[in-house]
Design a protein around this motif. Structure first.
Motif, short mmCIF file in Angstrom:
data_model
loop_
_atom_site.label_atom_id
_atom_site.label_comp_id
_atom_site.label_asym_id
_atom_site.label_seq_id
_atom_site.Cartn_x
_atom_site.Cartn_y
_atom_site.Cartn_z
N UNK A 112 0.82 -1.21 0.00
CA UNK A 112 0.00 0.00 0.00
C UNK A 112 0.86 1.26 0.00
N UNK A 113 1.97 1.23 0.74
CA UNK A 113 2.88 2.38 0.75
C UNK A 113 3.42 2.62 -0.66
N UNK A 114 3.78 1.54 -1.37
CA UNK A 114 4.28 1.67 -2.75
C UNK A 114 3.23 2.29 -3.66
N UNK A 115 1.93 2.05 -3.34
CA UNK A 115 0.86 2.62 -4.16
C UNK A 115 0.46 4.02 -3.69
N UNK A 116 1.17 4.54 -2.69
CA UNK A 116 0.91 5.89 -2.20
C UNK A 116 -0.14 5.96 -1.10
N UNK A 117 -0.58 4.81 -0.62
CA UNK A 117 -1.57 4.78 0.45
C UNK A 117 -0.84 4.59 1.78
N UNK A 118 -0.59 5.70 2.47
CA UNK A 118 0.19 5.65 3.71
C UNK A 118 -0.67 5.42 4.93
N UNK A 119 -1.92 5.83 4.85
CA UNK A 119 -2.76 5.82 6.04
C UNK A 119 -3.80 4.70 5.95
N UNK A 120 -3.45 3.54 6.50
CA UNK A 120 -4.34 2.39 6.51
C UNK A 120 -4.02 1.53 7.73
N UNK A 121 -4.88 0.55 8.00
CA UNK A 121 -4.73 -0.27 9.20
C UNK A 121 -3.44 -1.09 9.18
N UNK A 122 -3.02 -1.55 8.00
CA UNK A 122 -1.84 -2.38 7.91
C UNK A 122 -0.57 -1.59 8.24
N UNK A 123 -0.49 -0.39 7.69
CA UNK A 123 0.65 0.48 8.00
C UNK A 123 0.65 0.84 9.47
N UNK A 124 -0.55 1.12 10.00
CA UNK A 124 -0.67 1.48 11.40
C UNK A 124 -0.15 0.36 12.31
N UNK A 125 -0.58 -0.88 12.05
CA UNK A 125 -0.15 -2.00 12.89
C UNK A 125 1.34 -2.29 12.72
N UNK A 126 1.84 -2.15 11.50
CA UNK A 126 3.26 -2.42 11.24
C UNK A 126 4.14 -1.40 11.96
#
Length: 670
Positions: A112-126
């Motif tokens: 998701x980060x590679x696609x420009x989506x920084x703010x999501x549950x997966x990034x948050x948990x990671x």
């Protein structure tokens, strides 16, 4: 969504935290549709029994169970027996457990980060768990990821259970059919059978295609289509639908619709679309999550950095820990999981009761209804007509031959009654048949122009008829041949057994009832009084029904319209919620409707409203529980009172509580 689906697949939404990822479900296996999206259940296979689904789902999570075992052993040795483990050994084991438990979440975060989506549950948990590792809280970081994944597992189990009732529709469509060709029985795929061919259905087999019964009689279990287990006895020439089960002797059926055009196939196409239509509450939460997540990230950064300028003896690791706690607690998974799951459960609850809801948005709308408007024939009455009287000024056999020949063109219950009554006369194929909406039929039989319909039809063509016909209360079909009045046929209908119960329960809910009909006002009024309906209108053309419903909407009424005929399609489309009777209903009406009652029982109108109210109640309970607990624990975390352990139990606990609450929908009775 493509509803031309040759592989017999049903698309249902996988309500994981990444709630844009669909799963394709077939009769034998469900798999990823988009491998870019996160789905924990990609290895589990779909079997006929729900228990097998759950076993496979649990066994496919073996990396999670190994990581949980590693964490448990470490905690028992360290805290239970006070055995101090070498720091590097601890890091190695904890890192292994972390990767086993969270590799999919971490991978999804980077995608998701590679696609420009920084703010999501997966990034948050990671970020939260890597932060715990950074400050040396290895066991807590692993615990956060493990319990997050356990929460996801419970969510997957909940989704599997919720969609089981919808997936069951797939199991009622046979894989093969026996067709009689050249006096031989040949087994072929249902899609290879043509209209007009005769199929053989043995005792215990499912009917594969819509058709009419060739055999003298047959007994069928219609529970899969209607939710009713009561056997349905069909007579020769009566319709039999795909999905019914032959419970008696072998029967022959003449196919009247291709496999892709059967009522069952259309129901499955509707299911495909149903779970893709989100309720306003669901859409609101999705929009809020896109705003909520970046705000949470911003607040976490503020918790970490702002004290640098305010707090004396600032300790970066201490405030980083508080920021990580805040991030874990703030994870919106409880909402993004439980709310769609609640609506999905509501659709499943309705489908188990013979009600097909074409989208979760309609579950929301039915809770706001204050007026139910219904058609009469085929909706509140059985639509099974019997000829009572035949009056004619010409030869009776000739009169019946011409009338029944023309009426054989129509599928209207009145027309079928006339054709059935005239079964002993030889019918001729009508020519140039024209259906005049709200009036009747015009066509040529034996080179003579025949009109058959209500009195308005004769008035339209300026055919004079006896004045006493206006006083007849019963349903009447008047006939003119070559512009001259030739006679009439009176026909009676019967009120459905549960119509009065349906109207009474709607009144208890505070819902006004109105009946509209193209039948004579006297007949309509009599039925309305019998059922204690608030208002009734008769002698209506289709545009008359539309006008009445539009006037009600202009007054601010929230309206359900229930109908079954082709002429009901426009008003069904106009209503806030359109309900079609799926058994007797026309194809156009079923396609237009938002909700389809598969067994034609008016009491299911009440059940549909109850399903909506139950679903909405539980969804709002989940929103209140999730937001209330999260706000409380977030404040405690920011203040340094709650640790990562409390954070993970608060986050996963709230999610599990919301999921279990959503489970309750499946056990409700409506």
């Amino acid at each position: 969504m493509n509803i031309n689906n040759p592989e017999n697949k049903v698309v249902v939404k996988d309500h994981c935290c990444d709630h844009d990822a669909p799963i394709i479900v077939t009769k034998h296996v469900h798999e990823h549709h988009d491998h870019e999206e996160h789905n924990h259940g990609d290895d589990d296979h779909d079997h006929d029994h729900g228990g097998d689904d759950n076993v496979n789902l649990l066994s496919s999570r073996w990396p999670l169970w190994i990581s949980l075992l590693i964490l448990s052993v470490f905690l028992v040795l360290n805290f239970g027996f006070g055995i101090k483990i070498n720091r590097y050994v601890e890091i190695g084991f904890m890192l292994s457990a972390y990767i086993l438990a969270g590799h999919k979440t971490i991978d999804m975060a980077f995608r998701k980060i590679k696609r420009g989506d920084l703010f999501n549950e997966f990034t948050l948990m990671t970020i939260a768990t890597l932060g715990a590792f950074y400050i040396g809280e290895f066991s807590e970081g692993v615990a956060v990821m493990i319990f997050y994944e356990i929460g996801e597992l419970f969510q997957d189990l909940a989704v599997t259970r919720s969609k089981r009732s919808i997936k069951a529709l797939l199991d009622i469509r046979p894989d093969s059919v026996t067709v009689i060709r050249d006096l031989k029985n040949t087994t072929v795929l249902p899609e290879n059978v043509k209209v007009g061919e005769t199929i053989l259905v043995k005792a215990g087999e499912k009917v594969a295609l819509d058709g009419t019964l060739v055999s003298l009689s047959g007994t069928f279990n219609t529970a899969a289509l209607t939710g009713e287990s009561k056997p349905d006895v069909k007579r020769q020439n009566e319709p039999v639908l795909a999905g019914m089960i032959n419970t008696d002797k072998s029967v022959e059926i003449t196919v009247t619709a291709l496999f892709k055009d059967s009522k069952l196939s259309r129901i499955l196409e509707m299911v495909q679309e149903a779970t893709a239509r989100k309720a306003p509450t669901q859409l609101l939460i999705s929009r809020l999550a896109k705003i909520y997540t970046p705000i949470v990230f911003g607040l976490a950064v503020a918790i970490i950095l702002l004290p640098l300028f305010i707090v004396p003896n600032y300790d970066f690791q201490q405030w980083l820990y508080r920021g990580m706690v805040f991030l874990v607690i703030a994870c919106p998974c409880a909402l993004t999981i439980s709310i769609p799951l609640g609506y999905f459960g509501g659709i499943g609850l309705a489908s188990r009761n013979g009600i097909l809801v074409k989208g979760s948005n309609f579950l929301d709308i039915v809770t706001k209804i204050d007026t139910v408007v219904t058609d009469k024939t085929g909706t509140l009455t059985k639509g099974v007509f019997n000829v009572q009287k035949v009056e004619t000024n010409i030869d009776k056999t000739d009169f019946l031959t011409k009338t029944a020949s023309l009426e054989s063109y129509s599928t209207h219950p009145v027309a079928r009654a006339i054709v059935h009554y005239a079964e002993k006369v030889i019918l001729n194929k009508p020519q140039d048949v024209e259906e005049i909406s709200g009036h009747g039929l015009k066509g040529t039989v034996n080179q003579e122009t025949v009109l058959a319909g209500n009195l308005k039809l004769l008035q339209k063509f300026e055919v004079k008829y006896p004045a006493e016909l206006d006083a007849i209360v019963e349903t009447i079909v008047v006939v003119a041949i070559n512009g001259n009045y030739s006679g009439y046929i009176t026909i009676s209908d019967e009120v459905k057994e549960d119509s009065a119960q349906a109207i009474a329960e709607l009144k208890k809910m505070g819902i006004e009832t109105i009946m509209l009909s193209g039948d004579k006002s006297a007949v309509t009024s009599e039925i309305a009084q019998q059922l204690h309906i608030d208002q009734s209108y008769g002698d209506l053309l289709p545009e008359g029904k539309v006008k009445i419903v539009q006037d009600l909407k202009d007054k601010g009424r929230k309206i359900i319209f229930v109908g079954d005929g082709v002429n009901d399609a426009p008003v069904i489309a106009l209503a806030d919620v359109g309900i079609a009777m799926g058994g007797l209903g026309s194809d156009a009406t079923i396609e237009t409707a938002d909700i389809v009652i598969q067994n034609d029982q008016p009491s299911k109108i009440v059940s549909a409203i109850k399903a909506g109210r139950i679903t909405k109640s539980i969804v709002y309970q989940n929103i209140s529980i999730a937001m209330g607990i999260k706000v409380l624990v977030m404040v405690l975390g920011a203040g340094g009172i709650a640790t990562l352990w409390e954070a993970v139990f608060a986050d996963v606990g709230v999610a599990l509580l919301a999921i279990l609450n959503a489970f309750r929908i499946q056990g409700k009775k409506i």
